[in-house]
Design an enzyme around this catalytic site. Structure first.
Site, PDB file in Angstrom:
ATOM      1  CG  HIS A 110      -4.603   5.260   4.509  1.00  0.00           C
ATOM      2  ND1 HIS A 110      -4.252   4.731   3.334  1.00  0.00           N
ATOM      3  CD2 HIS A 110      -3.418   5.503   5.295  1.00  0.00           C
ATOM      4  CE1 HIS A 110      -2.923   4.873   3.060  1.00  0.00           C
ATOM      5  NE2 HIS A 110      -2.526   5.276   4.732  1.00  0.00           N
ATOM      6  CB  CYS A 152      -3.365   1.135  -2.670  1.00  0.00           C
ATOM      7  SG  CYS A 152      -3.033   2.592  -2.929  1.00  0.00           S
ATOM      8  CG  ASN A 153      -9.678   1.407  -2.457  1.00  0.00           C
ATOM      9  OD1 ASN A 153     -10.831   0.933  -2.962  1.00  0.00           O
ATOM     10  ND2 ASN A 153      -8.913   1.171  -1.679  1.00  0.00           N
ATOM     11  CE1 TYR A 166       2.504   4.775  -3.328  1.00  0.00           C
ATOM     12  CE2 TYR A 166       1.371   3.252  -4.239  1.00  0.00           C
ATOM     13  CZ  TYR A 166       1.889   3.651  -3.971  1.00  0.00           C
ATOM     14  OH  TYR A 166       3.722   3.154  -3.505  1.00  0.00           O
ATOM     15  N   GLY A 167      -2.362   9.498  -4.189  1.00  0.00           N
ATOM     16  CA  GLY A 167      -3.904   9.658  -4.285  1.00  0.00           C
ATOM     17  C   GLY A 167      -4.055  10.899  -4.694  1.00  0.00           C
ATOM     18  CG  ASP A 199      -2.285   1.015   1.255  1.00  0.00           C
ATOM     19  OD1 ASP A 199      -1.976   1.373   0.269  1.00  0.00           O
ATOM     20  OD2 ASP A 199      -1.810   1.390   2.310  1.00  0.00           O
ATOM     21  CB  CYS A 221      -9.189   5.252   0.268  1.00  0.00           C
ATOM     22  SG  CYS A 221      -7.422   5.436   1.014  1.00  0.00           S
TER      23      CYS A 221
HETATM   24  N1  DGL Z   1      -4.766   4.201   0.771  1.00  0.00           N
HETATM   25  C1  DGL Z   1      -4.681   4.202  -0.264  1.00  0.00           C
HETATM   26  C2  DGL Z   1      -5.595   3.785  -1.080  1.00  0.00           C
HETATM   27  O1  DGL Z   1      -6.640   2.424  -1.103  1.00  0.00           O
HETATM   28  C3  DGL Z   1      -4.232   4.832  -1.076  1.00  0.00           C
HETATM   29  C4  DGL Z   1      -4.177   6.803  -0.017  1.00  0.00           C
HETATM   30  C5  DGL Z   1      -2.772   7.254  -1.060  1.00  0.00           C
HETATM   31  O2  DGL Z   1      -1.880   7.201  -0.508  1.00  0.00           O
HETATM   32  O3  DGL Z   1      -3.635   8.636  -1.430  1.00  0.00           O
HETATM   33  O4  DGL Z   1      -6.492   4.776  -1.875  1.00  0.00           O
END
Ligand code: DGL
Length: 258
Positions: free
Chosen positions: A185, A74-75, A43-44, A11, A183
Site C-alpha cells: 500500500h 502483499c508483504n 491483514y497486518g 492483496d 507494504c
Molecule cells: N498491502 C499489504 C502488505 O503489503 C497489507 C496491508 C494490510 O492489510 O495490513 O503488507
C-alpha cells in the site's frame, strides 16, 4: 513457450495495485486478474492463522479462474503464508518481501529504516531475513493506521500527514540513508514521504523487482500469453470507489463477494 492463461494477483486491498502496475508495464501482453480483499483489510493486525486462511481463500478463487501463476502482492501475506501456499498448491507463487537486501548493501550510514505492518515485522520469515544483515542497524516502524487511511481514500489527508511525520522523523534522527517501504500500500505515499525526507535518504520498494521476477518465471517455466490480450480485470469485495479512482476508467472493476 506460450501459455494464454491469466496471471492472478491478490492483496488485502487496493495496495497491491502498485505491484500490478509494475507487472502490467513490464508485461503488457499478459492478462491479469486482481483480487482486492478490502473487506478483510488490514491483514497486518491479524494472526498468522487468519492471514493463512485468507490467503488460501484468495488462492482458491484465482485457481478457479484458471490462473497460471499467483503473485502474492502483499508483504504481510507473503511473510506469513507463502510457505503454506507453496506446500498446498502446485501453481507457482511469487511473493513480495521488504527490500532489506539492497538497502543494507548500499547504506553508507549502515542504518536503514523499514516501514511495514505489524504482521510483516513480527513474522518468522522477516526475522530470518534480517539476520543476514547484522552489520546494519535496522530501525523497524509499524505503520499503524496507514492502510486503513489508504483504503478509505484518505491518502492526502491531514491525519495521514501527521502519522507519517511521527513515524519518519525518529528514523531521520537515527541517521538512516535508506527507507524501505515494506507494504504494497505504501508506494501510494511516496510523494508525501519524499517531501518529509532530506534528499540523501533514498526510498525503496519491491514492485519493480517482483515484476522482473514474474517475467523471468514466465520466460523460464510457464510461458507468455500469445494472444497479447492486455486484459486486466479487478475484483473488489467492498464498494470499489477508491480502487476505481486509483485505476482510472480504463480497467473494469467488478464488485463481488469472496
Ligand atoms: N498491502 C499489504 C502488505 O503489503 C497489507 C496491508 C494490510 O492489510 O495490513 O503488507
Amino acid at each position: 513457450m506460450n501459455n494464454d492463461k491469466p496471471i492472478g494477483i491478490f492483496d488485502s486491498g487496493i495496495g497491491g495495485t502498485s505491484i500490478w502496475k509494475e507487472i502490467h508495464q513490464l508485461l503488457p501482453g499478459e492478462e491479469t486478474i486482481y483480487l482486492a480483499d478490502s473487506k478483510n483489510a488490514p491483514y497486518g493486525q491479524k494472526s498468522k492463522e487468519e492471514i493463512v486462511a485468507l490467503s488460501i481463500k484468495n488462492t482458491k478463487l484465482l485457481l478457479e479462474m484458471n490462473c497460471k501463476l499467483i503473485v502474492v502482492a502483499c508483504n504481510t501475506a507473503t511473510t506469513n503464508a507463502i510457505e503454506e501456499l507453496r506446500s498446498n498448491y502446485l501453481v507457482p507463487f511469487i511473493g513480495i518481501e521488504p527490500a532489506i537486501k539492497p538497502a543494507a548493501l548500499y547504506s553508507k550510514t549502515q542504518t536503514i529504516g523499514i516501514l511495514a505492518t505489524k504482521g510483516t515485522l513480527s513474522s518468522a520469515l522477516f526475522a530470518s531475513a534480517i539476520q543476514k544483515y547484522s552489520n546494519t542497524k535496522i530501525i523497524e516502524q509499524v505503520g499503524h493506521g496507514l492502510v486503513q487511511l489508504i483504503e478509505a481514500g484518505k491518502i492526502n489527508s491531514p491525519e495521514m500527514h501527521a502519522l507519517l511525520l511521527s513515524y519518519i522523523q525518529p528514523m531521520i534522527a537515527e541517521n538512516i540513508d535508506y527507507l524501505v517501504l515494506g507494504c504494497s500500500h505504501y508506494p501510494y505515499l511516496i510523494p508525501q514521504i519524499r517531501k518529509m525526507l532530506p534528499d540523501h535518504i533514498k526510498i525503496i520498494d519491491s514492485g519493480e523487482a517482483v515484476a522482473k521476477q514474474t517475467k523471468n518465471l514466465l520466460a523460464d517455466n510457464i510461458g507468455f500469453n500469445s494472444t497479447k490480450s492486455r486484459k486486466a480485470i479487478f475484483y473488489s469485495n467492498t464498494e470499489a470507489t477508491v480502487l476505481k479512482g486509483i485505476l482510472g476508467t480504463d480497467y473494469p472493476v467488478i464488485e463481488k463477494d469472496f
